[in-house]
Each structure stands twice: as structure tokens, then as C-alpha cells.
Design a protein around this motif. Structure first.
Motif, short mmCIF file in Angstrom:
data_model
loop_
_atom_site.label_atom_id
_atom_site.label_comp_id
_atom_site.label_asym_id
_atom_site.label_seq_id
_atom_site.Cartn_x
_atom_site.Cartn_y
_atom_site.Cartn_z
N UNK A 9 58.72 37.79 62.45
CA UNK A 9 59.09 36.83 63.49
C UNK A 9 58.93 37.41 64.89
N UNK A 10 58.27 36.65 65.77
CA UNK A 10 58.14 37.04 67.17
C UNK A 10 59.50 37.02 67.87
N UNK A 11 60.34 36.04 67.53
CA UNK A 11 61.67 35.95 68.13
C UNK A 11 62.54 37.12 67.72
N UNK A 12 62.44 37.54 66.45
CA UNK A 12 63.20 38.70 65.99
C UNK A 12 62.72 39.96 66.71
N UNK A 13 61.41 40.05 66.92
CA UNK A 13 60.88 41.21 67.66
C UNK A 13 61.49 41.27 69.07
#
Length: 328
Positions: free
Chosen positions: A133-137
Motif C-alpha cells: 500500500x502506498x498509503x501505508x508507506x
């Protein structure tokens, strides 16, 4: 005896798909246009479902059985209902193929434990998309910068207008049954995986699950856990919001708070207001990108290379906690 998984060819990985439901179709669509991944074939027990997919995605190869999918593939994606996961996974691993399994790994904790023992060292990963996930990154970056200071609390909340969600009704025959379904297995497991990945092994302290209708899945849960040493509170409800799907994963510390909201938006608290990552994109747009990133990692896993996907051990730990919550 389990033979080593074969490596994908230089022309690309041959991916077989068992199960053409919501997730099988999503991964099939995510694989379209990826030159390094070829669809070896897809099988589902519902001929009408396969016919629709072929009509919408001409050229999609269908196969007559799970065994034929396994035979044709370098890696097998298992997207059938949960109770069938380990049977298909065992067959694929015994045939020397890599396995990418939909979560949960299983609904039978004892059998899941046996499976881990049998398959130690095998090429297998479980589909928790937060791994890509980009958001988790972004959330992880903020935490590493000290946005919260040393975290001292994690709050996970999920809420649904109805269960199953509106777009899941075709799968209600198992998704709203206590044996395999429910939002704790289907949704909460993602956030438990994320807590475990970011903060450490999960320990359940206490929990309660409400089953007002014994023939249907749970309608509310509460739990207290630890992820490593971090205290975690968890709540989930059905029928107390008009929204189809609301969720948040909020990490707090002495310096402030950050959260993941509704799957794909990383936010940080500024004064009294939550400020989203300016690069955030809506979940409906982020989801196919995340699945494509997952598939890139599946190809690496199949080749025996390092990857960020959820391991079977991580998935089993999540499964153990989920089933304990549901039994409480």
C-alpha cells in the motif's frame, strides 16, 4: 513430499487462478497488461461466472478443474472460499508450484498450524494488500520521522451499514455465515496484519463477539490486544452507520497522531484537524495499483527472490487472533 516451486520462465510468470469471485476477478484484471505475468488459466465452479469474465476480458483462458490450473501454472492464486484454501494450497505445493493465497489462510487453526509445519520453507505468501500500500508507506514514513514520538496506543475501528457490503451480496452464501464469513475475517484481519507488521507479534488480551442470529456472522466485536508492546483497541459494528464501509487505523504518541482512513488515505493530526497526505488517491483508484504491486512481488516470490508479501507465519498469527475473537 513437497517439491521445490519451479521458477518462472524468462518470458514471464504463468499465474493460475482458482476462484473467479470478487478477488479472483480483481487480480485477473490487475494482471491485464503486465507483460511479465501471463494468465495460465482460471477455474471456478460457476460456469456463468467464467462466461461473463471471458465476454468482458476476451482471451481469458478457462480450465476445467483446480488440478488443471495447478498443472498449467508457475504460481497458483487461491481465491476460493476460505474453507478450501489449504486443500488447494497443499495440492499446488505438492506439485512444485508457488502459492499466493487469499486471506484468511484457513478457518481451522489446528489445520493451519499443521500446514505451517508441512510447508516450512515453501514459496507461499498470503494476500494482505497493505504489504504493497502506498498509503501505508506514507504512514510508515511519518512514524519513522517521529510524527507520534514513541507510539503508545493503536485504535482500530471498522463499521458497516450492512454485512455483507452491497457489492458482496453474490457471495453472501458463505460470507454471511459464521463458519467461513464475517467482517472480522474479511476486513479486521487486514488491520491486524498491519499492526503485526508495523509493531510486532499479536497477543489477544480479551474480546467479545456478538452473534444475535446464530445462522449469520457476527454483528459486533470489541477486543484489547498488544502488537509487540503497543496496546491496541479494536471495535467493529454492523448497522450503526449509513456508510457502506468505514475504517480507521490510528497510531498515537506523545508527539501526535497519524492514521490510515478508509483503506487508502494517510492522515496526520494538525491541531484539531486531520490533514491528508496531499498525494493520496481514492481507494477505488488505489486498489488496482496496489494489486499490481502485489503481483510484482508475487513474481519475485515465485522466482525465490526477496519480497514484502505477508508470510504464511504472519497470516497464521492473524488467523489465530481472529478465530479467538470470534470464539469469545
Amino acid at each position: 513430499m513437497i517439491r521445490p516451486a519451479i521458477a518462472s520462465t524468462s518470458d514471464g510468470m504463468e499465474l493460475g487462478i482458482i476462484g473467479a469471485g470478487i478477488m479472483g476477478e480483481r487480480l485477473l484484471r490487475a494482471a491485464q497488461g503486465q507483460s511479465s505475468i501471463h494468465i495460465a488459466g482460471i477455474w471456478d465452479p460457476a460456469p456463468d461466472t467464467l462466461a461473463r469474465l471471458v465476454a468482458e476480458l476476451p482471451g481469458t483462458p478457462t480450465l476445467p478443474s483446480p488440478d488443471s490450473v495447478i498443472a498449467a501454472a508457475d504460481c497458483v492464486y487461491i481465491a476460493s472460499p476460505p474453507a478450501s484454501h489449504l486443500g488447494h494450497a497443499r495440492a499446488a505445493l505438492a506439485a512444485g508450484k508457488a502459492v499466493f493465497c487469499e486471506k484468511p489462510l484457513s478457518v481451522d487453526v489446528a489445520d493451519g498450524k499443521r500446514f505451517l509445519t508441512e510447508t516450512a520453507g515453501s514459496r507461499i505468501a498470503v494476500n494482505f494488500p497493505f504489504a504493497s500500500s502506498l498509503a501505508v508507506a506514507q504512514l510508515t514514513h511519518w512514524l519513522s520521522e517521529g510524527a507520534t514520538g514513541t507510539p503508545n496506543a493503536l485504535a482500530i475501528t471498522v463499521a458497516f451499514a450492512t454485512w455483507p457490503r452491497g457489492w458482496q451480496h453474490a457471495a453472501a452464501s458463505w460470507l454471511d455465515r459464521p463458519e467461513q464469513g464475517g467482517f472480522t475475517r474479511e476486513v479486521v484481519s487486514h488491520f491486524l496484519f498491519l499492526a503485526r507488521r508495523l509493531f510486532g507479534p499479536l497477543t489477544l488480551r480479551d474480546a467479545h463477539a456478538a452473534f444475535p442470529d446464530a445462522a449469520r456472522s457476527e454483528r459486533a466485536i470489541t477486543a484489547r490486544l498488544q502488537a509487540g508492546t503497543l496496546p491496541v483497541t479494536l471495535t467493529g459494528t454492523v448497522g450503526q452507520t449509513p456508510e457502506d464501509d468505514l475504517n480507521s487505523f490510528t497510531v498515537s504518541g506523545p508527539n501526535g497522531s497519524v492514521r490510515l482512513r478508509n483503506w487508502a488515505t494517510a492522515e496526520r493530526l494538525a491541531g484539531q484537524d486531520w490533514q491528508p497526505d496531499p498525494n493520496a488517491i481514492p481507494h477505488v483508484q488505489a486498489r488496482p495499483l496496489v494489486l499490481q504491486r502485489q503481483l510484482e512481488s508475487v513474481a519475485r516470490m515465485t522466482r525465490g527472490e526477496p519480497h514484502p508479501l505477508a508470510t504464511a507465519t504472519e497470516a497464521f498469527e492473524v488467523q489465530t487472533v481472529v478465530e479467538a475473537i470470534l470464539r469469545s
